[in-house]
Scaffold this active site. Structure first.
Site, PDB file in Angstrom:
ATOM      1  N   CYS A 113     -34.549  44.986 -23.343  1.00 62.56           N
ATOM      2  CA  CYS A 113     -35.675  45.630 -22.650  1.00 62.56           C
ATOM      3  C   CYS A 113     -36.716  46.190 -23.613  1.00 62.56           C
ATOM      4  O   CYS A 113     -37.803  46.585 -23.192  1.00 62.56           O
ATOM      5  CB  CYS A 113     -35.179  46.720 -21.718  1.00 62.56           C
ATOM      6  N   HIS A 246     -40.922  51.644 -20.528  1.00 62.40           N
ATOM      7  CA  HIS A 246     -40.101  50.614 -19.885  1.00 62.40           C
ATOM      8  C   HIS A 246     -39.777  51.052 -18.454  1.00 62.40           C
ATOM      9  O   HIS A 246     -39.450  52.214 -18.204  1.00 62.40           O
ATOM     10  CB  HIS A 246     -38.820  50.417 -20.694  1.00 62.40           C
ATOM     11  N   ASN A 276     -36.569  46.459 -12.531  1.00 62.99           N
ATOM     12  CA  ASN A 276     -36.500  46.405 -13.994  1.00 62.99           C
ATOM     13  C   ASN A 276     -36.582  44.935 -14.426  1.00 62.99           C
ATOM     14  O   ASN A 276     -35.656  44.169 -14.181  1.00 62.99           O
ATOM     15  CB  ASN A 276     -35.177  47.044 -14.445  1.00 62.99           C
TER      16      ASN A 276
HETATM   17  O1  UT7 Z   1     -33.247  48.642 -19.108  1.00 68.13           O
HETATM   18  C1  UT7 Z   1     -32.218  49.574 -19.172  1.00 68.13           C
HETATM   19  C2  UT7 Z   1     -31.262  49.169 -18.098  1.00 68.13           C
HETATM   20  N1  UT7 Z   1     -30.577  50.138 -17.363  1.00 68.13           N
HETATM   21  C3  UT7 Z   1     -30.970  51.340 -16.942  1.00 68.13           C
HETATM   22  O2  UT7 Z   1     -31.989  51.861 -17.260  1.00 68.13           O
HETATM   23  C4  UT7 Z   1     -30.039  52.078 -16.040  1.00 68.13           C
HETATM   24  C5  UT7 Z   1     -29.875  53.527 -16.372  1.00 68.13           C
HETATM   25  N2  UT7 Z   1     -29.011  54.189 -15.398  1.00 68.13           N
HETATM   26  C6  UT7 Z   1     -29.403  54.430 -14.140  1.00 68.13           C
HETATM   27  O3  UT7 Z   1     -30.535  54.130 -13.788  1.00 68.13           O
HETATM   28  C7  UT7 Z   1     -28.436  55.101 -13.204  1.00 68.13           C
HETATM   29  O4  UT7 Z   1     -27.309  55.525 -13.930  1.00 68.13           O
HETATM   30  C8  UT7 Z   1     -28.010  54.188 -12.038  1.00 68.13           C
HETATM   31  C9  UT7 Z   1     -29.179  53.987 -11.089  1.00 68.13           C
HETATM   32  C10 UT7 Z   1     -27.524  52.839 -12.554  1.00 68.13           C
HETATM   33  C11 UT7 Z   1     -26.858  54.827 -11.243  1.00 68.13           C
HETATM   34  O5  UT7 Z   1     -27.230  56.121 -10.803  1.00 68.13           O
HETATM   35  P1  UT7 Z   1     -26.235  57.338 -10.977  1.00 68.13           P
HETATM   36  O6  UT7 Z   1     -26.883  58.499 -10.371  1.00 68.13           O
HETATM   37  O7  UT7 Z   1     -25.879  57.419 -12.437  1.00 68.13           O
HETATM   38  O8  UT7 Z   1     -25.009  56.873 -10.102  1.00 68.13           O
HETATM   39  P2  UT7 Z   1     -23.470  56.636 -10.496  1.00 68.13           P
HETATM   40  O9  UT7 Z   1     -23.334  55.452 -11.382  1.00 68.13           O
HETATM   41  O10 UT7 Z   1     -22.909  57.936 -10.978  1.00 68.13           O
HETATM   42  O11 UT7 Z   1     -22.833  56.287  -9.099  1.00 68.13           O
HETATM   43  C12 UT7 Z   1     -22.770  57.248  -8.073  1.00 68.13           C
HETATM   44  C13 UT7 Z   1     -22.171  56.637  -6.849  1.00 68.13           C
HETATM   45  C14 UT7 Z   1     -20.816  55.942  -7.080  1.00 68.13           C
HETATM   46  O12 UT7 Z   1     -20.014  56.242  -5.973  1.00 68.13           O
HETATM   47  P3  UT7 Z   1     -18.879  57.392  -6.060  1.00 68.13           P
HETATM   48  O13 UT7 Z   1     -17.963  56.916  -7.153  1.00 68.13           O
HETATM   49  O14 UT7 Z   1     -19.589  58.664  -6.407  1.00 68.13           O
HETATM   50  O15 UT7 Z   1     -18.280  57.383  -4.690  1.00 68.13           O
HETATM   51  C15 UT7 Z   1     -21.153  54.488  -7.040  1.00 68.13           C
HETATM   52  O16 UT7 Z   1     -20.090  53.677  -6.597  1.00 68.13           O
HETATM   53  O17 UT7 Z   1     -23.028  55.622  -6.301  1.00 68.13           O
HETATM   54  C16 UT7 Z   1     -22.285  54.450  -6.044  1.00 68.13           C
HETATM   55  N3  UT7 Z   1     -23.177  53.286  -6.195  1.00 68.13           N
HETATM   56  C17 UT7 Z   1     -23.882  52.780  -5.168  1.00 68.13           C
HETATM   57  N4  UT7 Z   1     -23.944  53.108  -3.871  1.00 68.13           N
HETATM   58  C18 UT7 Z   1     -24.784  52.398  -3.093  1.00 68.13           C
HETATM   59  C19 UT7 Z   1     -23.455  52.608  -7.312  1.00 68.13           C
HETATM   60  N5  UT7 Z   1     -24.352  51.635  -7.044  1.00 68.13           N
HETATM   61  C20 UT7 Z   1     -24.630  51.726  -5.723  1.00 68.13           C
HETATM   62  C21 UT7 Z   1     -25.475  51.014  -4.860  1.00 68.13           C
HETATM   63  N6  UT7 Z   1     -25.534  51.383  -3.564  1.00 68.13           N
HETATM   64  N7  UT7 Z   1     -26.272  49.997  -5.279  1.00 68.13           N
END
Ligand code: UT7
Length: 319
Positions: A113, A246, A276
């Protein structure tokens, strides 16, 4: 002597896919989760036969058209991509052939990225050395090809697209400072860990990510590298007219701007519409803001990338 952007272009594939469309295709998610956690509402996905070099060609054609120069006058073509058409030849050589250019140096850069910022910095150094005068610098990706559509934590985040700039040697200011960094010890938090062996992909061919680790790393890296670039150019953060970070997640973008002390109205944001698009995200956003009249000549623009590797970097330019 400077290197200066004289044209910008971008291209998005035709299929605009909303969060509701993903749910209809069977992804176990909700519009509310995606919008509140990431800000993403739609992304564009390439047609089955469409490759990164196809997208890159369209974006390049538009950048050349804006600059009013012909493809055969370009002497350097760099494509930043992690999703090239082939293992080789490079996407840059394929773009060169499509443009009808002969003889320009052409190669790909792989910094995920942050690839576009790396490619821009490389092109700037070629131009400042005097070896080259006119460079096409492109970010192009079809990340939809490396997504595991059963992994809802990653597949909702990415889209396909391309952005390009034409960079020229100039007496008038253009790029004022650049800063590039990497920390390979963090390679596991964002990767596509598969290998090619004996004609087969062995291991896992899909994008895997520790979202929270990437989030924290990205905010710190983007804020620090932006400040480093301002210092190198001897300008204050308050002198920046536009920040183009980004486009991964609206929460990363907002936190970065806050940390840097840049008000939200000076930040170009496309993540809601594009998702993204990895190496394409910064040049896509730049082209959009140039074409809609927000970015004008003489303004100071900070471009920032961060991604797998881990890699991060910034380029400060007077447009
Ligand atoms: O170019 C660089 C590439 N990547 C990035 O920039 C990503 C950087 N990270 C992020 O943007 C965030 O960490 C995410 C958007 C990927 C995730 O957000 P988060 O607030 O860190 O969520 P999490 O990973 O802690 O997940 C929270 C909950 C989980 O459920 P439980 O375990 O709390 O019950 C996940 O299973 O959200 C759940 N979850 C979803 N639910 C609905 C994860 N993905 C999804 C989804 N829809 N698509």
């Amino acid at each position: 002597m400077f290197s200066r952007i004289v044209g910008t272009g971008s291209y998005l594939p035709p299929a605009c896919v909303s969060n509701a469309d993903l749910i209809a295709r069977g992804v176990d998610t909700s519009d509310e989760w995606i919008v509140t956690r990431t800000g993403i509402r739609t992304r564009y996905l390439a047609e089955p036969g469409q490759t990164s070099s196809d997208l890159a060609f369209e974006a390049s054609r538009r950048a050349l058209e804006m600059a009013g120069v012909s493809a055969d006058s370009v002497d350097l073509i760099i494509v930043a991509t992690s999703t090239p058409d082939f293992i080789f030849p490079s996407a840059a050589c394929l773009v060169q052939a499509r443009l009808g250019n002969r003889g320009a140096a052409a190669f790909d850069v792989q910094a995920v990225c942050c690839g576009f910022v790396y490619a821009l910095a490389i092109a700037e150094k070629f131009i400042l050395s005097g070896s080259h005068r006119r460079a096409l610098v492109i970010g192009a990706e079809v990340f939809s090809r490396i997504l595991d559509w059963n992994d809802r934590a990653t597949c909702v985040l990415f889209g396909d697209g391309a952005g390009a700039v034409l960079l020229e040697a100039s007496d008038a200011p253009g790029i004022l400072s650049v800063a590039l960094h990497a920390d390979g010890s963090q390679h596991r938090i964002l990767s596509v860990p598969g290998n090619i062996c004996g004609g087969q992909v062995t291991g896992d061919p899909f994008l895997r990510m520790d979202g929270q680790a990437v989030f924290k790393f990205a905010v710190r890296a983007l804020a620090e590298v932006g400040q480093e670039c301002c210092k190198a150019a001897n300008i204050g953060v308050e002198d920046i007219d536009w920040l183009i970070p980004h486009q991964a997640n609206i929460r990363i973008i907002d936190a970065t701007a806050r940390k840097m002390g840049i008000p939200p109205e000076k930040v170009v944001v496309t993540v809601a519409e594009h998702g993204n698009t990895s190496a394409a995200s910064v040049p896509l956003a730049l082209d959009l803001a140039v074409r809609d009249g927000r970015i004008g000549r003489g303004q100071k623009v900070m471009l920032e990338g961060v991604g797998g590797g881990f890699t991060w970097g910034a380029a400060l330019l007077e447009f």
